[in-house]
Scaffold this active site. Structure first.
Site, PDB file in Angstrom:
ATOM      1  N   GLY A 124       0.810  -1.213   0.000  1.00  0.00           N
ATOM      2  CA  GLY A 124       0.000   0.000   0.000  1.00  0.00           C
ATOM      3  C   GLY A 124       0.846   1.267   0.000  1.00  0.00           C
ATOM      4  O   GLY A 124       1.165   1.804   1.075  1.00  0.00           O
ATOM      5  N   THR A 126       0.514   3.678  -3.138  1.00  0.00           N
ATOM      6  CA  THR A 126      -0.263   4.623  -3.934  1.00  0.00           C
ATOM      7  C   THR A 126      -1.552   5.046  -3.214  1.00  0.00           C
ATOM      8  O   THR A 126      -2.194   4.237  -2.551  1.00  0.00           O
ATOM      9  CB  THR A 126      -0.614   3.965  -5.284  1.00  0.00           C
ATOM     10  N   GLY A 131       0.445   9.103  -6.862  1.00  0.00           N
ATOM     11  CA  GLY A 131       0.965   7.897  -7.506  1.00  0.00           C
ATOM     12  C   GLY A 131       2.456   8.044  -7.741  1.00  0.00           C
ATOM     13  O   GLY A 131       3.283   7.566  -6.959  1.00  0.00           O
ATOM     14  N   TRP A 156      -5.623   1.501  -5.999  1.00  0.00           N
ATOM     15  CA  TRP A 156      -4.998   0.687  -7.053  1.00  0.00           C
ATOM     16  C   TRP A 156      -4.131  -0.397  -6.438  1.00  0.00           C
ATOM     17  O   TRP A 156      -3.004  -0.630  -6.867  1.00  0.00           O
ATOM     18  CB  TRP A 156      -4.162   1.530  -8.030  1.00  0.00           C
ATOM     19  N   ARG A 270      -2.698 -18.676 -41.691  1.00  0.00           N
ATOM     20  CA  ARG A 270      -3.658 -17.780 -42.366  1.00  0.00           C
ATOM     21  C   ARG A 270      -3.114 -17.403 -43.750  1.00  0.00           C
ATOM     22  O   ARG A 270      -1.966 -16.982 -43.874  1.00  0.00           O
ATOM     23  CB  ARG A 270      -3.830 -16.515 -41.511  1.00  0.00           C
ATOM     24  N   GLU A 365       4.011   0.637 -10.899  1.00  0.00           N
ATOM     25  CA  GLU A 365       5.418   0.431 -10.507  1.00  0.00           C
ATOM     26  C   GLU A 365       6.360   1.384 -11.252  1.00  0.00           C
ATOM     27  O   GLU A 365       7.448   1.006 -11.701  1.00  0.00           O
ATOM     28  CB  GLU A 365       5.820  -1.036 -10.687  1.00  0.00           C
ATOM     29  N   SER A 368       6.255   4.851 -17.448  1.00  0.00           N
ATOM     30  CA  SER A 368       7.405   4.923 -18.376  1.00  0.00           C
ATOM     31  C   SER A 368       8.063   6.296 -18.280  1.00  0.00           C
ATOM     32  O   SER A 368       9.288   6.417 -18.423  1.00  0.00           O
ATOM     33  CB  SER A 368       6.944   4.667 -19.808  1.00  0.00           C
ATOM     34  N   GLU A 369       7.259   7.331 -18.021  1.00  0.00           N
ATOM     35  CA  GLU A 369       7.820   8.690 -17.926  1.00  0.00           C
ATOM     36  C   GLU A 369       8.756   8.801 -16.714  1.00  0.00           C
ATOM     37  O   GLU A 369       9.835   9.393 -16.808  1.00  0.00           O
ATOM     38  CB  GLU A 369       6.685   9.723 -17.821  1.00  0.00           C
TER      39      GLU A 369
HETATM   40  N1  CAA Z   1      16.269   2.148  -2.926  1.00  0.00           N
HETATM   41  C1  CAA Z   1      16.540   2.701  -1.730  1.00  0.00           C
HETATM   42  N2  CAA Z   1      16.582   4.037  -1.504  1.00  0.00           N
HETATM   43  C2  CAA Z   1      16.305   4.826  -2.548  1.00  0.00           C
HETATM   44  C3  CAA Z   1      15.986   4.325  -3.816  1.00  0.00           C
HETATM   45  C4  CAA Z   1      15.984   2.919  -3.993  1.00  0.00           C
HETATM   46  N3  CAA Z   1      15.707   2.366  -5.171  1.00  0.00           N
HETATM   47  N4  CAA Z   1      15.751   5.349  -4.641  1.00  0.00           N
HETATM   48  C5  CAA Z   1      15.920   6.478  -3.922  1.00  0.00           C
HETATM   49  N5  CAA Z   1      16.251   6.159  -2.649  1.00  0.00           N
HETATM   50  C6  CAA Z   1      16.551   7.091  -1.564  1.00  0.00           C
HETATM   51  C7  CAA Z   1      17.509   8.174  -2.025  1.00  0.00           C
HETATM   52  O1  CAA Z   1      18.850   7.735  -1.933  1.00  0.00           O
HETATM   53  C8  CAA Z   1      17.208   9.299  -1.080  1.00  0.00           C
HETATM   54  O2  CAA Z   1      17.909   9.077   0.116  1.00  0.00           O
HETATM   55  P1  CAA Z   1      18.392  10.334   1.044  1.00  0.00           P
HETATM   56  O3  CAA Z   1      17.122  10.943   1.563  1.00  0.00           O
HETATM   57  O4  CAA Z   1      19.210   9.701   2.129  1.00  0.00           O
HETATM   58  O5  CAA Z   1      19.147  11.258   0.157  1.00  0.00           O
HETATM   59  C9  CAA Z   1      15.699   9.131  -0.799  1.00  0.00           C
HETATM   60  O6  CAA Z   1      15.365   7.799  -1.219  1.00  0.00           O
HETATM   61  C10 CAA Z   1      14.859  10.090  -1.586  1.00  0.00           C
HETATM   62  O7  CAA Z   1      15.277  10.085  -2.890  1.00  0.00           O
HETATM   63  P2  CAA Z   1      14.849  11.218  -3.913  1.00  0.00           P
HETATM   64  O8  CAA Z   1      14.241  12.373  -3.209  1.00  0.00           O
HETATM   65  O9  CAA Z   1      16.022  11.443  -4.794  1.00  0.00           O
HETATM   66  O10 CAA Z   1      13.683  10.545  -4.690  1.00  0.00           O
HETATM   67  P3  CAA Z   1      13.854   9.742  -6.029  1.00  0.00           P
HETATM   68  O11 CAA Z   1      14.283  10.662  -7.106  1.00  0.00           O
HETATM   69  O12 CAA Z   1      14.674   8.538  -5.834  1.00  0.00           O
HETATM   70  O13 CAA Z   1      12.345   9.323  -6.303  1.00  0.00           O
HETATM   71  C11 CAA Z   1      10.749   9.153  -7.984  1.00  0.00           C
HETATM   72  C12 CAA Z   1      11.513  10.084  -7.085  1.00  0.00           C
HETATM   73  C13 CAA Z   1      11.702   8.419  -8.938  1.00  0.00           C
HETATM   74  C14 CAA Z   1       9.754   9.954  -8.791  1.00  0.00           C
HETATM   75  C15 CAA Z   1      10.016   8.123  -7.075  1.00  0.00           C
HETATM   76  O14 CAA Z   1       9.126   8.808  -6.237  1.00  0.00           O
HETATM   77  C16 CAA Z   1       9.271   7.072  -7.835  1.00  0.00           C
HETATM   78  O15 CAA Z   1       9.849   6.060  -8.236  1.00  0.00           O
HETATM   79  N6  CAA Z   1       7.938   7.273  -8.054  1.00  0.00           N
HETATM   80  C17 CAA Z   1       7.124   6.241  -8.630  1.00  0.00           C
HETATM   81  C18 CAA Z   1       6.377   5.532  -7.549  1.00  0.00           C
HETATM   82  C19 CAA Z   1       5.873   4.189  -8.000  1.00  0.00           C
HETATM   83  O16 CAA Z   1       6.554   3.451  -8.695  1.00  0.00           O
HETATM   84  N7  CAA Z   1       4.688   3.815  -7.542  1.00  0.00           N
HETATM   85  C20 CAA Z   1       4.166   2.502  -7.826  1.00  0.00           C
HETATM   86  C21 CAA Z   1       3.280   2.096  -6.712  1.00  0.00           C
HETATM   87  S1  CAA Z   1       3.199   0.382  -6.361  1.00  0.00           S
HETATM   88  C22 CAA Z   1       2.249  -0.353  -7.500  1.00  0.00           C
HETATM   89  O17 CAA Z   1       1.969   0.183  -8.510  1.00  0.00           O
HETATM   90  C23 CAA Z   1       1.898  -1.794  -7.165  1.00  0.00           C
HETATM   91  C24 CAA Z   1       0.528  -2.270  -7.376  1.00  0.00           C
HETATM   92  O18 CAA Z   1      -0.113  -2.786  -6.463  1.00  0.00           O
HETATM   93  C25 CAA Z   1      -0.049  -2.280  -8.746  1.00  0.00           C
END
Ligand code: CAA
Length: 406
Positions: A124, A126, A131, A156, A270, A365, A368-369
């Site tokens: 949980g 989103t 999102g 979702w 076909r 997850e 693409s953007e």
């Molecule tokens: N693993 C561990 N830590 C991570 C990490 C990772 N992969 N990526 C970033 N971090 C850490 C960073 O190192 C940073 O640490 P510090 O605070 O110590 O500096 C912290 O997290 C924050 O990082 P940022 O502020 O730089 O954030 P980011 O740029 O990494 O993230 C983003 C921004 C890429 C837009 C991110 O918010 C993102 O991926 N958004 C998409 C969310 C998503 O995928 N949602 C899907 C929901 S689940 C689902 O869909 C499942 C379902 O049930 C269908």
């Protein structure tokens, strides 16, 4: 990097292929039409050990490696996306997060029954208004003595009405220096007072799957259900997504393969203009591209799986694999429908379902953007991975295959 599969990996993939082909393929059209999940699917996946495939035997799993997890997801989504979605949330987003961040006691309490398939798990993050910008989510967790009181809504959510356990994220510190630093992670259970769930109907695809919402109203969650430290929630969510995205990438690769295989079979039988359509150059071009997309997607996810086995951080490689495979599964499904002509437009053939199912994965997850922004930031040097307090353990056959008493 050696991509030769071991005998164990091949056998696991073969077992899952047999399950999907013999037990799911014959019934999936009916359940997709009914827009319901067949009730025996989850128990059967648990019985076959698929729900704990890559988890250590000591935690109730089957002791296979992360590459096997990818191969299994490819085989499952080759038959139907709903099967792979189960793996993404139950194994990728929840069980592997517990393996990485959970205490020994939490692993015994939550991971063991999940790996054995006795309990199903959801994720949980989103919310209705959040999102992609997950760090600004609105759910709150207020500490009161030995419990946290959780309030908020999650949207979702795969398996919302089927799962027993959920790894959820809520804000514990509204005054943190940045939004991502104020989140914490908790395991909640569906039977906790104040937790309600429901299904979402009318989806474009994954109709034989379960997608819904979770509402939390003054839910009292014991402190010992907090995963990781206070303020570590965003890192736990992002690292869980690394694992979830890996399963999505491998699954979308299976969807490309399904599109290719069905198109090859149809194009071979076909006929138009006096010969099989496979002999027309414009059809050949589509088949050639689909082969390229399949091989590329497979290599990208195998690279990520290989890195995971070595204990190497693979956020960049997993994001690339997920972006490529899901985008190209939509393209492959569009081409497959085109090759099937009018038949591809009806559910008499599977390609219509492949097309509807392909679209979700370019949204969940990480859209693409989001993956394009991440890739650009890695290339530009704006984004670097930092070491984590708890890393996902490298695959060590001795540890993974040892029985609980060893
Ligand atoms: N693993 C561990 N830590 C991570 C990490 C990772 N992969 N990526 C970033 N971090 C850490 C960073 O190192 C940073 O640490 P510090 O605070 O110590 O500096 C912290 O997290 C924050 O990082 P940022 O502020 O730089 O954030 P980011 O740029 O990494 O993230 C983003 C921004 C890429 C837009 C991110 O918010 C993102 O991926 N958004 C998409 C969310 C998503 O995928 N949602 C899907 C929901 S689940 C689902 O869909 C499942 C379902 O049930 C269908």
């Amino acid at each position: 990097m050696d991509f030769t599969l071991t005998e164990e990996q091949r056998q696991a993939a073969e077992m899952v292929r047999r399950f999907a082909e013999t037990e799911v393929a014959p019934i999936i059209r009916e359940w997709d039409r009914r827009a319901e999940m067949a009730p025996h699917i989850l128990p059967r996946m648990g019985e076959l050990g698929i729900l704990g495939i890559c988890l250590p035997v000591r935690y109730g799993g089957q002791g296979f490696d992360y590459v096997t997890l990818g191969l299994v997801c490819e085989e499952l989504e080759r038959v139907d996306t709903t099967l792979r979605v189960v793996m993404s949330v139950h194994v990728g987003l929840c069980s592997l997060a517990l393996l990485q961040w959970g205490t020994e006691e939490q692993k015994q309490r939550f991971l063991v029954p999940q790996a054995k398939g006795e309990r199903y798990a959801g994720f949980g993050l989103t919310e209705p208004g959040h999102g992609s910008d997950a760090a600004r989510l609105q759910s709150t967790a207020r500490r009161e003595g030995d419990v946290y009181v959780l309030n908020g809504e999650k949207m979702w959510i795969s398996l919302a009405t089927k799962a027993h356990h959920f790894l959820v994220f809520a804000r514990t510190n509204p005054d943190a220096p940045k939004p991502s630093a104020g989140l914490s992670a908790f395991m909640i259970t569906g039977d906790m007072k104040g937790v309600t769930t429901g299904d979402i109907h009318g989806k474009l695809g994954v109709r034989a799957g379960s997608t819904g919402w979770i509402a939390m109203q003054d839910v009292e969650v014991p402190v010992e259900n907090r995963i990781g430290e206070e303020g570590e929630g965003f890192k736990i969510a992002m690292s869980a997504l690394d694992n979830g995205r890996y399963t999505v990438a491998a699954g979308a690769t299976g969807l490309i393969r399904a599109c290719l295989e069905d198109s090859l079979a149809y194009a071979g039988q076909r006929e138009t203009f006096g010969r099989p359509i496979a002999q027309h150059q414009l059809i050949k071009q589509k088949l050639a591209y689909m082969s390229l997309w399949y091989d590329t997607a497979r290599l990208l996810y195998l690279r990520a799986g290989w890195m995971e086995n070595q204990g190497l951080r693979n956020t960049r490689q997993t994001s690339m694999a997920k972006w490529y495979a899901t985008d190209h599964s939509v393209k492959a499904a569009l081409e497959a429908v085109q090759i099937h002509g009018a038949y591809g437009y009806s559910d008499e053939y599977n390609v219509e379902r492949y097309l509807r199912n392909s679209k979700g994965a370019v949204i969940y997850e990480g859209t693409s953007e989001i993956h394009q922004l991440m890739q650009a930031d890695y290339a530009l040097g704006y984004r670097q991975d930092k070491p984590l307090r708890c890393e996902l353990p490298a695959y060590d056959p001795e540890f993974w295959q040892a029985s609980p008493s060893e």
